[in-house]
Design a protein around this motif. Sequence first.
Motif, mmCIF file in Angstrom:
data_model
loop_
_atom_site.group_PDB
_atom_site.id
_atom_site.type_symbol
_atom_site.label_atom_id
_atom_site.label_comp_id
_atom_site.label_asym_id
_atom_site.label_seq_id
_atom_site.Cartn_x
_atom_site.Cartn_y
_atom_site.Cartn_z
ATOM 1 N N ALA A 88 0.835 -1.210 0.000
ATOM 2 C CA ALA A 88 0.000 0.000 0.000
ATOM 3 C C ALA A 88 0.865 1.252 0.000
ATOM 4 N N ARG A 89 1.945 1.242 0.783
ATOM 5 C CA ARG A 89 2.817 2.428 0.833
ATOM 6 C C ARG A 89 3.474 2.673 -0.517
ATOM 7 N N VAL A 90 3.933 1.595 -1.162
ATOM 8 C CA VAL A 90 4.541 1.755 -2.478
ATOM 9 C C VAL A 90 3.520 2.322 -3.454
ATOM 10 N N GLY A 91 2.318 1.754 -3.462
ATOM 11 C CA GLY A 91 1.288 2.223 -4.376
ATOM 12 C C GLY A 91 0.976 3.693 -4.208
ATOM 13 N N GLU A 92 0.979 4.176 -2.966
ATOM 14 C CA GLU A 92 0.682 5.585 -2.701
ATOM 15 C C GLU A 92 1.754 6.516 -3.259
ATOM 16 N N GLN A 93 2.959 5.998 -3.456
ATOM 17 C CA GLN A 93 4.070 6.828 -3.894
ATOM 18 C C GLN A 93 4.264 6.842 -5.411
ATOM 19 N N LEU A 94 3.611 5.935 -6.125
ATOM 20 C CA LEU A 94 3.844 5.821 -7.560
ATOM 21 C C LEU A 94 2.933 6.773 -8.327
ATOM 22 N N THR A 95 3.075 8.053 -8.044
ATOM 23 C CA THR A 95 2.181 9.054 -8.641
ATOM 24 C C THR A 95 2.898 9.995 -9.602
ATOM 25 N N VAL A 96 4.209 9.862 -9.718
ATOM 26 C CA VAL A 96 4.988 10.710 -10.622
ATOM 27 C C VAL A 96 5.911 9.825 -11.448
ATOM 28 N N PRO A 97 6.333 10.293 -12.630
ATOM 29 C CA PRO A 97 7.256 9.481 -13.433
ATOM 30 C C PRO A 97 8.575 9.247 -12.703
ATOM 31 N N LEU A 98 9.120 8.040 -12.882
ATOM 32 C CA LEU A 98 10.376 7.672 -12.241
ATOM 33 C C LEU A 98 11.300 7.014 -13.256
ATOM 34 N N SER A 99 12.591 7.158 -13.035
ATOM 35 C CA SER A 99 13.572 6.420 -13.824
ATOM 36 C C SER A 99 13.588 4.972 -13.361
ATOM 37 N N ARG A 100 14.304 4.138 -14.095
ATOM 38 C CA ARG A 100 14.411 2.731 -13.695
ATOM 39 C C ARG A 100 15.057 2.613 -12.330
ATOM 40 N N GLU A 101 16.088 3.427 -12.057
ATOM 41 C CA GLU A 101 16.767 3.374 -10.762
ATOM 42 C C GLU A 101 15.815 3.805 -9.648
ATOM 43 N N GLN A 102 15.013 4.848 -9.911
ATOM 44 C CA GLN A 102 14.043 5.291 -8.909
ATOM 45 C C GLN A 102 12.960 4.232 -8.689
ATOM 46 N N ALA A 103 12.573 3.558 -9.766
ATOM 47 C CA ALA A 103 11.583 2.495 -9.629
ATOM 48 C C ALA A 103 12.128 1.380 -8.747
ATOM 49 N N TRP A 104 13.416 1.010 -8.970
ATOM 50 C CA TRP A 104 14.019 -0.003 -8.095
ATOM 51 C C TRP A 104 13.999 0.479 -6.651
ATOM 52 N N ALA A 105 14.372 1.748 -6.422
ATOM 53 C CA ALA A 105 14.427 2.267 -5.057
ATOM 54 C C ALA A 105 13.063 2.209 -4.382
ATOM 55 N N ALA A 106 12.006 2.382 -5.156
ATOM 56 C CA ALA A 106 10.653 2.298 -4.596
ATOM 57 C C ALA A 106 10.237 0.846 -4.360
ATOM 58 N N PHE A 107 10.328 0.004 -5.407
ATOM 59 C CA PHE A 107 9.861 -1.378 -5.292
ATOM 60 C C PHE A 107 10.697 -2.189 -4.300
ATOM 61 N N ALA A 108 11.982 -1.897 -4.198
ATOM 62 C CA ALA A 108 12.849 -2.677 -3.308
ATOM 63 C C ALA A 108 12.515 -2.474 -1.842
ATOM 64 N N THR A 109 11.724 -1.434 -1.527
ATOM 65 C CA THR A 109 11.317 -1.276 -0.130
ATOM 66 C C THR A 109 10.354 -2.375 0.311
ATOM 67 N N LEU A 110 9.916 -3.201 -0.625
ATOM 68 C CA LEU A 110 9.116 -4.378 -0.273
ATOM 69 C C LEU A 110 9.975 -5.488 0.336
#
Length: 447
Positions: free
Chosen positions: A63-85
């Motif tokens: 849920a926390r990850v989903g709440e944060q995916l509201t702006v465009p991200l680079s691949r590295e930023q996407a990893w930084a977000a998803f890896a918090t799982l």
Amino acid sequence: MRLTVFLLLSLLSLPAPPAVGQTPLLSAAQLGEDLAEIQSHMALIHPDPGFAGQGGDIAQAMARVGEQLTVPLSREQAWAAFATLNPAFADAHMQVTVPDVMGQTRAHLDAGGKLFPFEVVVEPDATLRIRSALGGGSTAYAGAAITRINGQPAQQVVRTLLARAAGDSEGFRANHLSWRMWLPYWKMFGAPPSFQIEIAGKGLVQVAASGALPEALKEDFEHLFRFDILPGGAALLTVSAFMAEDPRRFLAFTRAAFARMQASGATVLIIDVRQNGGGDDALWKEGILPYLASKPYRHTSSYIKKVIAGRDSAAEALGSVVRADHHKWHPPELANPLRFTGQTYVLVGRMTYSSAVLFANVMQDFGFGKLVGERGYARTRQSGGTQVRTLPHSGLTLVVPRMVLERPAGPQAQPLLAPDIVLPDDPVNRRGLIDALLAWHHRQAAQ
């Protein structure tokens, strides 16, 4: 397998977006679809995603990850977000990671890129020590604590990376980060040509970034496997993986090792799997246990598994969860002319995982040897049968296991791998535990 989360409150703490002309940004819709893919693959593959007791944490982290995916991200930023799982999964066999770590790293180094200059020791409290130069080379700073990196408090940097580390426990996640800190540091903070590092007792020093291949990526046979005759009637068999490009070479290596040990008259065998992240069970079943097993053994007492596409049958329907006892036993080779009947010790430690944990379980549960180490980091109830999926938009890698194996002796009150003999193990001095064990053994023998 040598493997290698709580989401940051603000995207400002993620890596800066790439400059125009670099990798394109992923849209919020694409990122949301990748998150949905993670949830879908977990449901299709894992027999019990909350088996580590973290089911609620996983749902909250999603849920926390989903709440944060509201702006465009680079691949590295996407990893930084998803890896918090990853910490919420609480299982190093279940994680979101960057694809083709070996290929990416070699390409980076071949193009003249550099990496964080040290192999390190990370503790769960985010303290950071230097173990060696990157790649295992010597450094005058070995054992020293790092207090700041490029102006940032080292503990702050480490906590950012620990929030994305995979593993069964806090201790294992810290060890996992220790083994490959150069990778998430590169993805989170970039790869500058040099570092300003504040070292306790040394002050601020300027250190050039390293072009060496990290130790975690060294998979040549001689680096992973070694046999030594030690003084005092002891032998040391170092097995830092249960995988080999040519399994026959490993089997020949262990046969030669047991032959040398027999010829030397050694009465003590130390098997070091402290750096062994796993691999193929067949290597230890065929390469070690024929020389040590004194009774029939099995690597698990029971298991649960998810029936996935390609593995379904009339008896096991696609999508079903199967729970069963394991009835396949391996007989001992009592007539093996090289069978060792002396005292066997198995060194377990910070990176003992996967198949190496199954090996340690068998040695302990069937009395083939005593486990020695500092404390437990990995669960003895191991997941396995890992499946690898690629997220469609970010290209990131999702690893999900399809089974969970109970240890041979069944459920235990102590969930983590527990040494029979507890001795301190300083990762900066790997020989220290061996020397301490031999001293302990000789004291016991003298009593």
